[in-house]
Design an enzyme around this catalytic site. Structure first.
Site, PDB file in Angstrom:
ATOM      1  N   ASN A  86       2.609  -0.295  -8.348  1.00 30.39           N
ATOM      2  CA  ASN A  86       1.751  -1.076  -7.462  1.00 30.39           C
ATOM      3  C   ASN A  86       0.375  -1.071  -8.141  1.00 30.39           C
ATOM      4  O   ASN A  86      -0.321  -0.052  -8.139  1.00 30.39           O
ATOM      5  CB  ASN A  86       1.716  -0.396  -6.087  1.00 30.39           C
ATOM      6  CG  ASN A  86       1.000  -1.221  -5.047  1.00 30.39           C
ATOM      7  OD1 ASN A  86       0.183  -2.072  -5.373  1.00 30.39           O
ATOM      8  ND2 ASN A  86       1.279  -0.939  -3.786  1.00 30.39           N
ATOM      9  N   LYS A 131      -1.430   2.464  -8.427  1.00 29.96           N
ATOM     10  CA  LYS A 131      -1.630   3.194  -7.169  1.00 29.96           C
ATOM     11  C   LYS A 131      -1.089   4.623  -7.229  1.00 29.96           C
ATOM     12  O   LYS A 131       0.073   4.847  -7.575  1.00 29.96           O
ATOM     13  CB  LYS A 131      -0.946   2.415  -6.039  1.00 29.96           C
ATOM     14  CG  LYS A 131      -1.161   2.967  -4.640  1.00 29.96           C
ATOM     15  CD  LYS A 131      -0.549   2.014  -3.619  1.00 29.96           C
ATOM     16  CE  LYS A 131      -0.723   2.468  -2.186  1.00 29.96           C
ATOM     17  NZ  LYS A 131      -0.113   1.489  -1.244  1.00 29.96           N
TER      18      LYS A 131
END
Ligand code: CDT
Length: 307
Positions: free
Chosen positions: A105, A122
């Site tokens: 992500n 992330k």
């Protein structure tokens, strides 16, 4: 040093909506941002697709079509071109599938010259990896993404020290301090936060929005930095995600706030010289931090009760 900064909140993206349609919406907001003098624009987490971790598939490869294998690509090149034409820096999040077959992500920061100058993957992935029948809503980020391998880095872009975080990261003080210790002056955060995704009937949307805002305001204040937190929100495939996009100053005050739950631009003028006051007084880290007492922060993950 002053900069006009924008947040491009994006309303719901449905499962069938193609990348080109989303990029057209992003470009409409970029045009509006340019018309309002914005020099740096922030888009949400996973801007190009619906928030698919709400759906379970047994064979995760069936969801590889939500991921980008290169950036920019054919769908996003017009956005890069438009920004370069405007001399505008920007950042957005998307799902990244690397040549090695790894899923992240991811968020990128693009300079006004059109170069990707910082990539962030992330760190804090919320939710779970397996289908949980007792839950009313699934949140399967741990199934579809690896925890990021970049850590929290900064780049000097358009004269300001900028760093990125993604959604759940904003709730963790470790995120903010890692960036604060590098002198960050602008933290960008894209998010997709479901209004309902656990079993607690007590946790209503107002409480969720409050916790979001509390986290961003506290992080900004405690590290004396501007922050731009931008939602993808509204209804997606019958599921609601809250809005609440904000720009926050180094005192922790909200200086711009979205009004609705659709595509919407928020704008604020940031004076980065204002970051210096907190960084040189109450949050002068060099003078006041006591790292000899912080070992637990990096040596221990969960709570250990020994009394
Ligand atoms: N995308 C994402 O990280 N969402 C999470 C939902 C957690 S449920 C409170 C978030 O922290 O907003």
């Amino acid at each position: 040093m002053n900069m006009i900064v924008g947040g491009a909140q994006i309303g719901g993206i449905q499962k069938d909506e193609g990348r080109e349609a989303v990029v057209a919406r992003m470009m409409a907001l970029m045009q509006e941002a340019h018309d309002r003098g914005v020099e740096f624009l922030v888009y949400p987490e996973m801007t190009l697709t619906t928030f698919f971790p709400r759906f379970y598939v047994e064979d995760r490869a069936e969801f590889d079509h939500w991921f980008e294998t290169e950036m920019p690509n054919a769908a996003t090149q017009p956005l890069f071109d438009m920004a370069k034409g405007f001399g505008m820096g920007f950042t957005f999040g998307y799902c990244e599938l690397t040549p090695e077959g790894l899923h992240y992500n991811t968020s990128i920061l693009v300079s006004p010259e059109g170069e990707i100058v910082l990539t962030y993957r992330k760190t804090h992935l919320p939710g779970h990896a397996e289908y949980e029948a007792e839950r009313t809503h699934q949140h399967l980020e741990k199934r579809y993404f690896l925890a990021g391998d970049t850590g929290f880095n900064v780049v000097r872009n358009q004269g300001a020290i900028m760093g990125m975080a993604i959604c759940n990261d904003r709730r963790w003080p470790e995120t903010w301090r890692s960036l604060g210790l590098q002198g960050v002056e602008l933290v960008t955060i894209g998010y997709n936060t479901p209004s309902q995704n656990n079993l607690s009937a007590e946790e209503g949307i107002e409480r969720r929005v409050y916790h979001h805002e509390l986290s961003v305001c506290a992080g900004a204040y405690q590290n004396s930095t501007y922050a731009v937190a931008v939602a993808k929100c509204g209804m997606e495939d019958g599921n609601h995600m809250f809005a609440g996009s904000i720009i926050v100053d180094p005192d922790g005050f909200v200086i711009a706030r979205a009004q609705g739950e659709g595509d919407e631009l928020i704008v604020a003028e940031c004076d980065f010289d204002k970051c210096a006051f907190g960084k040189s007084t109450v949050f002068n880290f060099d003078a006041h931090r006591r790292i000899e007492h912080y070992d637990r922060i990096t040596e221990q993950t969960g709570v250990k009760i020994e009394v």
